[in-house]
Design an enzyme around this catalytic site. Structure first.
Site, PDB file in Angstrom:
ATOM      1  N   TYR A   1      -2.905   0.222  10.557  1.00 28.60           N
ATOM      2  CA  TYR A   1      -2.850  -0.201   9.148  1.00 28.60           C
ATOM      3  C   TYR A   1      -1.508   0.174   8.522  1.00 28.60           C
ATOM      4  CZ  TYR A   1      -4.070  -0.439   4.181  1.00 28.60           C
ATOM      5  OH  TYR A   1      -4.083  -0.720   2.832  1.00 28.60           O
TER       6      TYR A   1
ATOM      7  N   SER B   1       0.848  -1.188   0.000  1.00 29.27           N
ATOM      8  CA  SER B   1       0.000   0.000   0.000  1.00 29.27           C
ATOM      9  C   SER B   1       0.880   1.233   0.000  1.00 29.27           C
ATOM     10  CB  SER B   1      -0.898   0.009   1.239  1.00 29.27           C
ATOM     11  OG  SER B   1      -1.550   1.249   1.379  1.00 29.27           O
TER      12      SER B   1
END
Length: 700
Positions: free
Chosen positions: A590, A577
């Site tokens: 996250y 990501s």
């Protein structure tokens, strides 16, 4: 018993109502599909059918006799109208005047295109003269196990006479070709009462005046042979009786899953092979029998069986009464090498000055006592079909050895078919393999937008794909969708919780059992969460790390184990990501977990390099469409973090990017394909950002 349904006869499936009003070519198609629907009649791609039809010549307008016959490379069970070659019978008969004798029969194939009717582009097969010169309107040529068992017996001629009398004749072995077509014509002229003929070591020809009568004749003759064998063999032990007992199903599959990656690694030197496992009752009866090794050494009889299964199988040294899988694995290398040496010696004994070069010397079929049969080929469908052909060969050996002595095809005859120049020409016309042909990919998070798009990208390039996901419903839907478009052969689905060691191990074992191993791992399973640090619970923190960090570790570890066993290198792709490189507000759990993925990938790139295992990362950003992580609270949470409404978030991300473009699942799939394929063979430890440009996540 010689069929998959013990004690049964072939059912007459002809439907007069359905056939009513069909033209002769349509009746031929109907008959062909019915015959090909049952493997007891013929195997995939085997046999052919024909009809002689009067049609108007498109050039001169006269009615002419046209041979409709299954074209080269077709399958009667799935053929459609465009699968038939059409040829002028007058021109086919005229070819007799050009025939220079047996030494020159192969040149007759070159004349077949000159006989084409109505500019039909479908190539005629080598069997065309066999159908043309039988003086009957409708002809079937099938490879039924029950008939080939007669054809492969030492006293084949006598058995044919005993079972069928004058109704069905017999011809000695002759390689398919123009000469055999003339033999069939001569037989029909000399035996006008006959309704067919058994070809030694080959199969069955039947004929009739109508399509329905021809179909029913074929079924009648096969059923008569099935009944005769059942009467003759009732109460007898096949293959000399049992030597071993089959292991329990779970144990059989575990052993096969251990063997297949090891074998695959040993035989994939020229191209990556794909495997298939079969532990059906027919296979187990054979591999566990006293006579298995002696019969297996004789090879197959029917040319169609032989071309799919090679000269003979490799019998794996495994004792199910005292199972020692490590000892078997230790001895596999020598067994495979011995097989290769034996095959090279066979080639050297039989070759001619103009023979094609030695082909892949590895076995196709591997027989494992107590376990079953493993087959390997260039793709999954071929591996599966090769197994089906060897099961047909087992049925033939069962029948022939029960009533007589089984005879495999003579070595020189086998070579003459395998290295036939016409067969070589057909192989040379095959299209080049796709870039991922023979490769096996496992994609975690396979039911989501990125996972399914990546799987489809790999399938488009010829790979086999195992979709892994924790969401059973979504997984089933994704697998059904991809199977429907790329065939059931190349797609498998496994339910996997990436945080469970047992679930991960089981998924890789399933990949090995279904396809033979793994070459590509796309680690894509994920979640997303958003919360200010003071509201981030320990459970939320641990959940992110468990799935996005520990989960990536577990699947990578399992992949390394398989990849090292195979010794073929491989590619691992992490779907990371932008947040692994660039911080985001309110997403510490996250972002931290995603950052750990990046460093794990770097560590694995160091460990994998000596083994040819490449590890790279694709970093997406803001892939909203089709992504499962945006279906929960994440969408709302990220919108709130940026002070936006949920409907504004995609446009926000687009405008935030340097290129002002949305990022789609297909974009991530394309980057994953780059890292999975050989075009990036010199890349490892790298990161590709697919984020439409985000200056915060520039890697340098």
């Amino acid at each position: 018993m010689l069929n998959s349904a013990a004690g049964s006869r072939l059912e007459n499936l002809w439907d007069d109502q359905k056939a009513s009003g069909m033209s002769e070519p349509e009746l031929l198609l109907y008959r062909s599909n019915l015959l090909g629907s049952d493997k007891r009649i013929t195997n995939y791609g085997g046999g052919n059918t024909s009809a002689k039809v009067f049609q108007k010549d498109p050039l001169i307008g006269d009615e002419v006799e046209v041979l409709w016959v299954k074209g080269s490379g077709g399958d009667v069970g799935t053929i459609e109208m465009d699968g038939f070659a059409t040829l002028y019978m007058e021109k086919l008969r005229a070819l007799k005047g050009l025939y220079r004798g047996l030494e020159f029969e192969d040149e007759m194939v070159g004349y077949l295109p000159h006989c084409t009717f109505n500019l039909n582009p479908r190539a005629a097969s080598i069997d065309t003269p066999l159908h043309a010169y039988v003086p009957m309107p409708h002809v079937d040529h099938m490879h039924p196990d029950a008939i080939i068992a007669i054809a492969a017996a030492a006293d084949s001629r006598e058995l044919t006479r005993e079972i069928f009398g004058e109704d069905i004749g017999w011809l000695p072995w002759k390689r398919p070709g123009y000469e055999l077509g003339l033999w069939l014509e001569k037989f029909c002229e000399a035996n006008p009462q006959a309704r067919g003929v058994v070809l030694e070591s080959h199969g069955l020809f039947t004929w009739a005046d109508t399509a329905k009568e021809c179909y029913e004749t074929t079924l009648e003759i096969i059923n008569k042979a099935i009944g005769w064998f059942e009467d003759k063999t009732a109460g007898t032990n096949a293959f000399g009786g049992a030597r071993f007992n089959a292991l329990p199903p779970v144990e059989r599959r575990d052993i096969a899953a251990s063997l297949m990656p090891a074998i695959r690694g040993m035989i994939s030197g020229k191209q990556h092979m794909v495997g298939h496992f079969d532990d059906s009752d027919a296979v187990l009866e054979f591999v566990n029998s006293n006579d298995m090794e002696a019969l297996a050494a004789l090879g197959t009889s029917c040319p169609d069986h032989f071309l799919r299964t090679k000269i003979r199988p490799l019998v794996v040294d495994f004792d199910p009464g005292n199972p020692d899988i490590q000892a078997t694995l230790s001895g596999l290398g020598e067994a495979v090498e011995t097989y290769r040496d034996d095959y090279a010696a066979y080639y050297a004994r039989c070759k001619y000055d103009n023979s094609p070069a030695l082909r892949d010397p590895n076995a196709v079929v591997y027989l494992v006592p107590g376990v079953g049969m493993i087959t390997f080929a260039k793709d999954k469908a071929t591996a599966r079909i090769s197994g089906e052909f060897y099961t047909n060969a087992i049925n033939v050996m069962r029948g022939a050895s029960s009533v007589s002595t089984y005879c495999g095809l003579r070595e020189q005859e086998a070579f003459d078919i395998e290295y036939w120049l016409l067969e070589e020409a057909k192989l040379q016309r095959m299209p080049n393999p796709k870039s991922l042909a023979g490769r096996i990919a496992l994609v975690t998070g396979g039911a989501g937008g990125i996972g399914s798009a990546t799987a489809e990208r790999f399938l488009r390039e010829g790979a086999c794909v195992v979709l892994a996901d924790i969401d059973k419903e979504a997984l089933a839907a994704a697998a059904h969708n991809l199977s429907g478009r790329y065939s059931k052969d190349v797609v498998r689905a496994v339910t996997m919780d990436v945080t469970s060691e047992d679930a991960v191990a089981e998924s890789f074992s399933r990949a090995a059992l279904e396809f033979g191993g793994v070459d590509i791992l796309v680690s894509n399973a994920g979640i997303a969460s958003s919360a200010p640090i003071e509201e981030t619970t320990l459970d939320l923190w641990n959940r992110n790390l468990s799935i996005l960090s520990t989960g990536y570790f577990l699947v990578s570890r399992a992949a390394f184990q398989v990849l090292k066993t195979q010794g073929l290198g491989g590619s691992i792709v992490f779907i990371g990501s932008k947040n692994g490189l660039a911080a985001s507000p309110g997403a510490s759990a996250y972002c931290t977990a995603k950052a750990s993925e990046l460093h794990l990938a770097r560590c694995l790139a160091l460990e994998g390099a000596p083994e040819g295992i490449r590890v790279n990362v694709v970093n997406p950003d803001a892939v909203l469409r089709g992504s499962k992580i945006w279906s929960g609270n994440w969408l709302k949470e990220r919108a709130e973090a940026y002070g936006k409404d949920t409907s504004e978030l995609e446009e926000h991300y687009r405008q935030r990017s340097l290129l002002k473009r949305s990022v789609l699942p297909e974009d991530i799939a394309e980057a994953s394909y780059f890292f999975a394929s050989d075009v990036s063979s010199k890349s490892t430890g790298n990161i590709i950002n697919v984020d439409a440009g985000n200056v915060q996540s520039f890697t340098r």
